[in-house]
Design a protein around this motif. Structure first.
Motif, PDB file in Angstrom:
ATOM      1  N   MET A  41       0.858  -1.178   0.000  1.00 43.54           N
ATOM      2  CA  MET A  41       0.000   0.000   0.000  1.00 43.54           C
ATOM      3  C   MET A  41       0.897   1.232   0.000  1.00 43.54           C
ATOM      4  O   MET A  41       1.864   1.302   0.745  1.00 43.54           O
ATOM      5  CB  MET A  41      -0.913   0.007   1.226  1.00 43.54           C
ATOM      6  CG  MET A  41      -1.883  -1.162   1.262  1.00 43.54           C
ATOM      7  SD  MET A  41      -3.066  -1.177  -0.092  1.00 43.54           S
ATOM      8  CE  MET A  41      -4.184   0.088   0.440  1.00 43.54           C
ATOM      9  N   VAL A  42       0.559   2.186  -0.868  1.00 41.13           N
ATOM     10  CA  VAL A  42       1.315   3.428  -0.955  1.00 41.13           C
ATOM     11  C   VAL A  42       0.345   4.591  -0.773  1.00 41.13           C
ATOM     12  O   VAL A  42      -0.862   4.440  -0.922  1.00 41.13           O
ATOM     13  CB  VAL A  42       2.067   3.553  -2.297  1.00 41.13           C
ATOM     14  CG1 VAL A  42       3.149   2.493  -2.425  1.00 41.13           C
ATOM     15  CG2 VAL A  42       1.113   3.458  -3.476  1.00 41.13           C
ATOM     16  N   GLN A  43       0.896   5.764  -0.461  1.00 42.55           N
ATOM     17  CA  GLN A  43       0.071   6.931  -0.188  1.00 42.55           C
ATOM     18  C   GLN A  43       0.229   7.959  -1.299  1.00 42.55           C
ATOM     19  O   GLN A  43       1.350   8.269  -1.713  1.00 42.55           O
ATOM     20  CB  GLN A  43       0.481   7.543   1.147  1.00 42.55           C
ATOM     21  CG  GLN A  43      -0.425   8.638   1.618  1.00 42.55           C
ATOM     22  CD  GLN A  43      -0.046   9.134   3.005  1.00 42.55           C
ATOM     23  OE1 GLN A  43       1.057   8.918   3.464  1.00 42.55           O
ATOM     24  NE2 GLN A  43      -0.975   9.781   3.655  1.00 42.55           N
ATOM     25  N   TYR A  50      -4.536   6.084   0.563  1.00 43.01           N
ATOM     26  CA  TYR A  50      -3.746   4.871   0.391  1.00 43.01           C
ATOM     27  C   TYR A  50      -4.373   4.000  -0.690  1.00 43.01           C
ATOM     28  O   TYR A  50      -5.598   3.882  -0.773  1.00 43.01           O
ATOM     29  CB  TYR A  50      -3.668   4.084   1.703  1.00 43.01           C
ATOM     30  CG  TYR A  50      -2.730   4.706   2.696  1.00 43.01           C
ATOM     31  CD1 TYR A  50      -1.384   4.369   2.695  1.00 43.01           C
ATOM     32  CD2 TYR A  50      -3.173   5.640   3.620  1.00 43.01           C
ATOM     33  CE1 TYR A  50      -0.512   4.952   3.593  1.00 43.01           C
ATOM     34  CE2 TYR A  50      -2.312   6.226   4.527  1.00 43.01           C
ATOM     35  CZ  TYR A  50      -0.974   5.872   4.504  1.00 43.01           C
ATOM     36  OH  TYR A  50      -0.106   6.444   5.396  1.00 43.01           O
ATOM     37  N   LEU A  51      -3.522   3.405  -1.522  1.00 39.39           N
ATOM     38  CA  LEU A  51      -3.993   2.518  -2.575  1.00 39.39           C
ATOM     39  C   LEU A  51      -2.905   1.491  -2.871  1.00 39.39           C
ATOM     40  O   LEU A  51      -1.741   1.696  -2.523  1.00 39.39           O
ATOM     41  CB  LEU A  51      -4.361   3.305  -3.835  1.00 39.39           C
ATOM     42  CG  LEU A  51      -3.244   4.022  -4.594  1.00 39.39           C
ATOM     43  CD1 LEU A  51      -3.691   4.227  -6.038  1.00 39.39           C
ATOM     44  CD2 LEU A  51      -2.959   5.376  -3.984  1.00 39.39           C
ATOM     45  N   PRO A  52      -3.277   0.362  -3.489  1.00 42.19           N
ATOM     46  CA  PRO A  52      -2.273  -0.650  -3.829  1.00 42.19           C
ATOM     47  C   PRO A  52      -1.243  -0.078  -4.797  1.00 42.19           C
ATOM     48  O   PRO A  52      -1.579   0.689  -5.707  1.00 42.19           O
ATOM     49  CB  PRO A  52      -3.080  -1.766  -4.497  1.00 42.19           C
ATOM     50  CG  PRO A  52      -4.485  -1.544  -4.056  1.00 42.19           C
ATOM     51  CD  PRO A  52      -4.631  -0.073  -3.838  1.00 42.19           C
ATOM     52  N   GLU A  53      -0.004  -0.451  -4.608  1.00 38.92           N
ATOM     53  CA  GLU A  53       1.075   0.064  -5.453  1.00 38.92           C
ATOM     54  C   GLU A  53       0.846  -0.260  -6.919  1.00 38.92           C
ATOM     55  O   GLU A  53       1.180   0.531  -7.802  1.00 38.92           O
ATOM     56  CB  GLU A  53       2.421  -0.496  -4.993  1.00 38.92           C
ATOM     57  CG  GLU A  53       3.606   0.095  -5.706  1.00 38.92           C
ATOM     58  CD  GLU A  53       4.935  -0.367  -5.143  1.00 38.92           C
ATOM     59  OE1 GLU A  53       5.970   0.032  -5.715  1.00 38.92           O
ATOM     60  OE2 GLU A  53       4.954  -1.115  -4.155  1.00 38.92           O
ATOM     61  N   ASN A  60       8.994   9.619 -10.200  1.00 37.89           N
ATOM     62  CA  ASN A  60      10.218   9.514  -9.390  1.00 37.89           C
ATOM     63  C   ASN A  60       9.936   8.575  -8.222  1.00 37.89           C
ATOM     64  O   ASN A  60       9.597   7.434  -8.441  1.00 37.89           O
ATOM     65  CB  ASN A  60      10.711  10.885  -8.949  1.00 37.89           C
ATOM     66  CG  ASN A  60      11.075  11.763 -10.144  1.00 37.89           C
ATOM     67  OD1 ASN A  60      11.576  11.265 -11.141  1.00 37.89           O
ATOM     68  ND2 ASN A  60      10.788  13.043 -10.039  1.00 37.89           N
ATOM     69  N   SER A  61      10.016   9.045  -7.000  1.00 39.97           N
ATOM     70  CA  SER A  61       9.739   8.168  -5.856  1.00 39.97           C
ATOM     71  C   SER A  61       8.376   8.460  -5.240  1.00 39.97           C
ATOM     72  O   SER A  61       8.044   7.931  -4.193  1.00 39.97           O
ATOM     73  CB  SER A  61      10.837   8.322  -4.800  1.00 39.97           C
ATOM     74  OG  SER A  61      10.848   9.659  -4.333  1.00 39.97           O
ATOM     75  N   ASP A  62       7.584   9.311  -5.884  1.00 40.18           N
ATOM     76  CA  ASP A  62       6.267   9.693  -5.364  1.00 40.18           C
ATOM     77  C   ASP A  62       5.165   8.896  -6.052  1.00 40.18           C
ATOM     78  O   ASP A  62       5.263   8.553  -7.226  1.00 40.18           O
ATOM     79  CB  ASP A  62       6.009  11.190  -5.602  1.00 40.18           C
ATOM     80  CG  ASP A  62       7.031  12.073  -4.902  1.00 40.18           C
ATOM     81  OD1 ASP A  62       7.471  11.695  -3.795  1.00 40.18           O
ATOM     82  OD2 ASP A  62       7.379  13.124  -5.467  1.00 40.18           O
ATOM     83  N   PHE A  63       4.092   8.628  -5.304  1.00 41.16           N
ATOM     84  CA  PHE A  63       2.947   7.891  -5.823  1.00 41.16           C
ATOM     85  C   PHE A  63       1.729   8.796  -5.834  1.00 41.16           C
ATOM     86  O   PHE A  63       1.558   9.660  -4.970  1.00 41.16           O
ATOM     87  CB  PHE A  63       2.663   6.659  -4.963  1.00 41.16           C
ATOM     88  CG  PHE A  63       3.756   5.641  -5.014  1.00 41.16           C
ATOM     89  CD1 PHE A  63       3.806   4.716  -6.032  1.00 41.16           C
ATOM     90  CD2 PHE A  63       4.742   5.602  -4.038  1.00 41.16           C
ATOM     91  CE1 PHE A  63       4.807   3.762  -6.098  1.00 41.16           C
ATOM     92  CE2 PHE A  63       5.751   4.658  -4.074  1.00 41.16           C
ATOM     93  CZ  PHE A  63       5.786   3.743  -5.114  1.00 41.16           C
TER      94      PHE A  63
END
Length: 77
Positions: A41-43, A50-53, A60-63
């Protein structure tokens, strides 16, 4: 004697069918359990949801949870 033998064979057949169904059900549950691998899970950097990756958009490193949030975050910087 014939009825007794028939009842024994019928009982053995019902037992065989029951065990076979139990084993198949058990194997099916094992396969389903193996297919349900947990996803990280990522934000979302914009809204904090929050949602599944696997469903997230990555920059970059942001979701991000949507294209709109990705573009809004890029415009804000």
């Amino acid at each position: 004697m014939g009825i007794r033998l028939l009842l024994i064979l019928l009982t053995l057949w019902v037992l065989y069918i029951s065990v076979r169904r139990y084993i198949r059900r058990r194997e099916k549950n094992d396969v389903n359990r193996q297919n349900k691998i947990a996803d990280n899970m990522v934000q979302c950097k914009f809204c904090g949801t929050y949602l599944p990756e696997s469903e997230a958009l990555k920059n970059n490193s942001d979701f991000f949870c949507s294209k709109e949030h990705l573009t809004q975050q890029n415009h804000d910087h």
